[in-house]
Design a protein around this motif. Structure first.
Motif, PDB file in Angstrom:
ATOM      1  N   SER B   2      12.957   1.002  -1.008  1.00  0.00           N
ATOM      2  CA  SER B   2      11.649   1.451  -1.451  1.00  0.00           C
ATOM      3  C   SER B   2      10.742   0.254  -1.625  1.00  0.00           C
ATOM      4  N   GLN B   3      10.550  -0.475  -0.547  1.00  0.00           N
ATOM      5  CA  GLN B   3       9.685  -1.640  -0.665  1.00  0.00           C
ATOM      6  C   GLN B   3       8.659  -1.636   0.445  1.00  0.00           C
ATOM      7  N   PRO B   4       7.768  -0.685   0.396  1.00  0.00           N
ATOM      8  CA  PRO B   4       6.815  -0.583   1.504  1.00  0.00           C
ATOM      9  C   PRO B   4       5.861  -1.760   1.570  1.00  0.00           C
ATOM     10  N   VAL B   5       5.693  -2.509   0.530  1.00  0.00           N
ATOM     11  CA  VAL B   5       4.744  -3.615   0.595  1.00  0.00           C
ATOM     12  C   VAL B   5       5.256  -4.768   1.415  1.00  0.00           C
TER      13      VAL B   5
END
Lengths: 722, 523
Positions: B2-5
């Motif tokens: 969950s690390q879309p950045v």
């Protein structure tokens, strides 16, 4: 309620009226009998006037030994402090023990919930600090929430419980925050409430606080991997909107920051349903926990303080009844029960000259203690000790110290036996929901002993007819009846507890009883093992028909009855019980309930007797030299519900004027000279002003209500009766 | 993950060294297959990357095929218009958006996400957005920076922060989640207009604004003059879609399928929200599995039938309780309760209300009487008090029965109807005290039987009960049984209203054996 008694002088220490407390310091600093004589109290006229008389006697006795007075007062004070600290520590222990069970449950729940949350996801520090939610497979984000039912509409008792709970959880490695109803109010909003939550966790709360601040705090190494518990102790008083918003806000983060709620509910589980929106409710994962009910706690307290002789202080039947009624009818909180008990204790030590002997009950070698103390007593006090009515009835007349020591040790012994028997009764009675306080009240009834013969016959009568068993008056009877119908397993358990209770008894009779219990137990076991199957069948049929109980049950019941008759001796039937037993219920009642409005009215009506001035001695007629408000109050007695203002004023004016004219005749030199002409407008204005002030004072003290718009010439009376 | 950045390259490199546990969530076996699917997709060749990304996205979003492809299409090369995602609660809006942001090409330079629900004030919103946009090195310092108070300052600060980012040429996404919350904020209207007009105010083509809301676009764009955004509607799930969602990640899918075939349909009629269904089904499934020894076993037909019979009564109970809180007893009680379950089940769904005829909490006797008198005062019209509580204490009801004309009967009927419509009425303190005195004096005899005649409380009679009525009153107000209107406390003109329902009142009356039904006015 109270009327002025005779001119008996009282020492300041014996002075029990609450409104005279202020005089106490002055009187003790000047311990001359002259100073004391001036303080005249209105001793409550009570059905037990004997006690008051005894106090006066005691006071008189003490007056003669001025030097010893201070010493004994000091002794009694010390004894009180010692006794009460003992009782207080016992109370704390008992309550702690009861609460500890709940605390452990809560802790276990916290641990379980925490591992459940962690099982869903174990976010890394950087993930926790991100502002967007974790993408997990959890469909519904719910905050684990423990609803603790406190089972008492009154909240006072639980304040300490929740405080202790916070301490317990904190010491077991949780972060803790407490939110109260004032913080969860609409005035502060969710922002203020969240801020106070942060303030309790973070040392430095930034100016603008969002959940991200909490997240970055939680990621610090020493804070990470511990659950955060938020305790809200009085859910009912919170604002539902604010709490709902808080729940919604925190539930978004619950996987990243494990925040759990502990909420106290005073009434029923409907409370959260009524308070919160369904959306917020959906975000809670509830878990119900219950606190012991107030009557359970009460039973435990009564057992520890009053039944087991923990401090050598006990209460008489009337006081016990009063406390019981006060608990069940008025207040229902343990807190006020304890404070009432403390008041009773302090009253006992301040009123009873020999009460310092109580402490001896706790000594290792109590006889030695009592001998020491008693030898040192002056003759008057010794005489006083043998003048107790309990001694008179027991025909102890000789004056030797051996007698009193013997009497006290016997008292102590019998008290212990009494306590054990009482616990046996309770053990059997608890299966029929009999409260210990009820049995206690009955067991301290001094009439019990005299009724015993009658009581036995009544039992047989009742067991035949089988009526009236649930009546509160006869809880001991009820207990014995319960025994007859106990199932076998329960009976076995009861017998085991009995033998435990009776084990400690040194007396020959008691050990005999204990043997009997043992015998009964063994027969029960053997019988039980032989015809277990048959037993059940017969029992069922017996229960359905109502007659023909099991022979073993019958035996146990007879045994209990026997023991009760022999050993359940109420303390008030024993000689010298006055030393350790507090019986003066009127003193306690007036100190507890107070009834201020009534007291104000009484004082206004009887102001002459309090003031003792020379001018208004003549009792019957209302004299003009009284204080204005006092005059008005006296006049108001002649009216019914409403008072006609005009009439009231006219009579008031008449009384003032009559005094003034009298004063003129006697040619006093007084400022009332100006008022001597009643017709002069100036004097009239003065009287009107005085009238107005008096009415206002009566309104402020709550004796009358101002005229309404509809009927402007009538005031309403609120307080009635002399 | 969950690390879309994080830029895509880093993700790939971490995924490329497959054994290397780059993030803790991956190292844990607990993390579901789906979560590993997404980085795995990035391992594929560049050509197939696009298609497999979409496949992965669709896999992760059951029942949201149309919305997902719309999202990818509308988000991808920096769009000209803002985007609004709307639909009911728990329809997967946020999830779809976050997943889509992970899959779009080119990778977003930076995503600033503001969940308005977890921000207590506008200033917190400003602070949160600005700190997310400022360079990560100074992130700790930026929280100490001055947070703009005024919206205009905020826009200026936001433009500064964005300009430096946009200069590097890649898209920046600003996401406002739970937009509907702002409407209930203090001065929410102004803030809402500001947020919606950010596109016009900023005029930066690289900045993509995404709004997520459970309210429809009409709620926002009817009043502001701003550009209408693209919008994507998320409809409620159909029953099959819900089943697909619920089935995900279950250890024994066969067993769960048989369970859902029994339980889902009836519950779906009550609620369509996936989160509510999930919460309601979870305890039911535990119940369902109770008779089974082995949870891994695949149930055959006869087992299924047996399980169905086992679950049916509980299902009936659960249907009535979907909107209430399912309470679980504590551990001890659970253990005790298990033995009694079978006996009590029948009673449970026969008549659930009769389960708790006793009052569950302690109240002093005088508080109970006060509560009853408050209930009566709220229920009965004040004109009836004299008739009910006359000198005989209302015990001779036959006296009041008098022949009345049809007209007066009709009038009474309308009055009763009116009373029912109005709900509980308010009453002044005096009336409460008068009724209290009446009903306590009536039941004094009953109380005398219970207690010993020589007790002193009888000496003062019920005046003892009266002594601290005001204290009891405040207790009742605190526990929400009574509500008090605000007015001058000195005048005593405050009016009260009782909030309790008849069930509770009857319970209280039973506990003091007071004949309440005799005093309730009804026709």
């Amino acid at each position: 309620m109270s009327a002025p008694s005779g001119d008996t002088p009282l020492t300041a220490a014996n002075n029990i009226q609450p409104f005279l407390v202020l005089h106490k310091a002055a009187a003790s600093s000047v311990p001359s009998s002259h100073a004391r004589r001036r303080i005249q109290t209105s001793q409550p006229s009570s059905p037990s006037t004997y006690l008051a008389d005894r106090c006066h006697d005691a006071a008189r006795v003490q007056c003669e030994d001025e030097g010893d007075l201070d010493l004994y007062e000091q002794l009694r004070l010390e004894a009180f402090q010692q006794t009460w600290s003992k009782i207080q520590s016992t109370i704390d222990e008992v309550l702690k023990g009861i609460n500890l069970k709940l605390f452990d449950q809560v802790l276990q729940w916290v641990k379980e919930s925490f591992s459940l949350v962690r099982a869903i996801a174990r976010p890394h520090h950087t993930e926790v600090q991100q502002s967007y939610p974790l993408l997990t497979d959890v469909i519904c984000k719910r905050i684990p929430t423990a609803f603790i039912l406190t089972k008492n509409a009154e909240f006072v008792d639980d304040i300490t419980t929740f405080r202790d709970l916070a301490g317990h959880l904190e010491s077991n490695g949780c972060h803790l925050a407490k939110l109260s109803a004032t913080e969860l109010s609409a005035k502060h909003g969710v922002g203020g409430c969240f801020r106070s939550l942060l303030r309790q966790l973070l040392s430095d709360v930034p100016d603008v606080a969002g959940v991200s601040v909490l997240a970055s705090w939680y990621c610090e190494a020493e804070n990470y991997d511990k659950p955060i518990i938020v305790i809200i102790d009085d859910l009912e008083q919170c604002s539902g909107d604010v709490l709902g918003e808080l729940v919604l806000m925190l539930s978004e983060w619950v996987i990243k920051i494990p925040i759990f709620f502990v909420m106290g509910i005073a009434t029923t589980l409907d409370a959260p349903k009524k308070l919160l929106s369904s959306e917020a409710l959906q975000r809670l994962e509830p878990w119900k926990l219950t606190l012991g009910s107030p009557s359970d706690r009460m039973n435990a307290l009564v057992e520890a303080i009053l039944v087991k002789p923990c401090a050598g202080f006990c209460i008489g039947h009337e006081v016990a009844m009063f406390l019981r009624n006060y608990f069940f009818r008025h207040d229902g909180t343990i807190t006020s029960f304890i404070s009432a008990l403390k008041l009773a204790c302090s009253k006992h030590f301040s009123l009873e000259p020999l009460s310092f002997l109580c402490v001896g009950m706790l000594e290792e070698d109590c006889e030695e203690f009592w001998r020491d103390k008693f030898e040192a007593l002056p003759q008057q006090i010794r005489k006083y000790a043998f003048g107790f009515p309990s001694c008179a009835s027991a025909k102890i007349s000789s004056n030797s110290s051996n007698n009193i020591i013997e009497g006290l040790s016997k008292l102590l012994r019998l008290q212990k036996d009494w306590g054990s028997v009482l616990l046996c009764l309770y053990e059997a009675g608890r299966h029929d929901k009999v409260q210990l306080l009820d049995i206690f009240c009955e067991a301290v009834n001094p009439d019990l002993q005299t009724e015993n013969v009658l009581f036995v016959s009544e039992v047989t009568c009742e067991s035949l007819s089988g009526v009236k068993s649930g009546c509160g008056k006869r809880s001991i009877t009820q207990v014995i009846n319960t025994i007859r119908h106990l199932p076998m397993e329960t009976l076995l358990h009861v017998l085991e507890v009995w033998s435990n209770h009776l084990k400690g008894m040194s007396e020959i009779g008691m050990s005999e009883i204990n043997d009997k219990v043992k015998e009964l137990q063994s027969t029960t076991i053997s019988a039980d093992s032989v015809r277990l199957a048959k037993e059940k069948w017969t029992r069922r049929s017996a229960a359905s028909t109502g007659n023909g109980t099991d022979p073993l049950n019958e035996k146990a019941a007879v045994l209990l009855q026997d023991v009760t008759r022999k050993y359940l001796v109420p303390v008030e039937c024993l000689p010298f019980h006055e030393i350790i037993c507090f019986k003066n219920v009127d003193v306690l009642q007036s100190a507890l309930i107070g009834n201020p409005r009534r007291m104000v009215q009484l004082d206004l009506l009887k102001s002459q007797s309090h003031l003792k001035c020379s001018c208004c001695r003549n009792g019957t007629a209302v004299s003009g030299s009284l204080h204005d408000t006092s005059i008005m109050c006296n006049l108001a007695q002649e009216y019914g519900d409403v008072i006609n203002l005009h009439d009231w004023y006219m009579t008031f004016e008449g009384i003032i004027n009559s005094t003034n004219s009298k004063a003129k005749r006697k040619s006093y030199s007084s400022p009332s000279k100006k008022k001597s002409k009643p017709s002069s407008p100036e004097g009239k204005a003065m009287i009107q002003a005085r009238f107005c002030r008096a009415v206002t004072e009566m309104q402020i003290t709550g004796l009358v209500r101002m005229p309404s718009k509809r009927r402007p010439d009538l005031v309403q009376r609120i307080a009635f009766g002399p | 993950m969950s690390q879309p950045v994080t830029p895509r390259r880093t993700t790939r490199s971490s995924a490329g060294s497959a054994s290397d546990p780059a993030s803790p969530s991956k190292s844990r076996p607990k993390s579901t297959p789906r979560r590993q699917l997404i980085p795995a997709a990035s391992k594929e060749e560049e050509g197939e990357d696009e298609r497999s990304a979409i496949n992965a996205l669709l896999e992760a979003l059951p029942g949201r095929r149309a919305q997902a492809s719309d999202l990818l299409r509308l988000l991808a090369p920096a769009p000209a218009l803002p985007l609004l995602l709307y639909g009911g609660a728990a329809t997967g809006k946020t999830r779809a958006l976050l997943l889509a942001l992970r899959h779009i090409r080119p990778r977003p330079r930076r995503v600033a996400y503001a969940a308005l629900r977890s921000l207590p004030s506008p200033r917190a919103l400003f602070a949160s957005l600005l700190s997310q946009l400022s360079p990560p090195t100074s992130s700790s310092a930026s929280s100490r920076q001055r947070v703009p108070d005024k919206p205009s300052d905020f826009v200026a600060a936001l433009r500064d922060a964005l300009a430096s980012l946009c200069a590097q040429g890649e898209a920046v996404y600003l996401v406002f989640d739970n937009l509907e919350v702002v409407r209930s904020w203090d001065k929410g209207g102004q803030l809402l207009a500001l947020i919606l007009r950010l596109h016009d105010l900023l005029r930066l083509p690289q900045v993509v604004l995404v709004y997520v809301s459970s309210a429809t676009p009409d709620a926002y764009y009817s009043m502001t003059g701003s550009v209408e955004p693209n919008h994507i509607y998320f409809p409620d799930y159909a029953v099959d879609e819900v089943r697909d969602i619920l089935m995900r990640g279950h250890s024994n899918p066969k067993l769960y399928t048989s369970f859902l075939s029994v339980a889902l349909k009836p519950l779906f009629r009550v609620t369509r929200r996936v989160d509510e269904l999930g919460a309601a089904l979870e305890p039911l499934f535990r119940r369902y599995c109770e008779p089974l020894g082995d949870l891994k076993a695949v149930p055959d037909e006869s087992t299924k039938r047996r399980l169905f019979e086992h679950i049916q009564p509980h299902l009936a109970v659960a249907l009535n309780e979907t909107f209430s809180v399912p309470m679980r007893a504590s551990v001890d009680q659970c253990k005790d309760g298990n033995s009694g379950v079978k006996a009590s089940t029948k009673r449970q769904f026969g008549s659930r209300d009769s389960l708790s005829t006793e009052l569950e909490f302690h109240m002093s006797v005088s508080a109970k009487y006060l509560l009853l008198s408050a209930f009566l005062a709220s229920r009965n019209p004040a004109t009836l008090d004299a008739a009910l509580f006359d000198s005989t204490g209302g015990s001779d009801n036959h006296k009041r029965k008098r022949k009345s004309s049809q007209a007066s009967m009709n009038m009474k009927d309308t009055m009763v109807e009116e009373m029912l419509m109005k709900g509980p009425g308010t009453f002044p303190l005096e009336r409460l005290l008068a009724i209290f005195q009446c009903i306590t004096s009536v039941s004094e005899d009953a109380l005398n039987d219970v207690e010993c005649p020589d007790s002193m409380m009888n000496g003062s009679g019920m005046t003892g009960l009266m002594s601290d009525v005001l204290l009891q009153l405040s207790t009742l107000c605190n526990s929400n049984f009574l509500s008090k209107s605000r007015s001058c406390p000195l005048e005593g003109a405050a009016r009260y209203r009782s909030n309790i329902d008849e069930d509770l009142a009857l319970k209280v009356a039973r506990s003091v054996s007071f004949p309440l039904s005799k005093y309730i006015y009804r026709r």
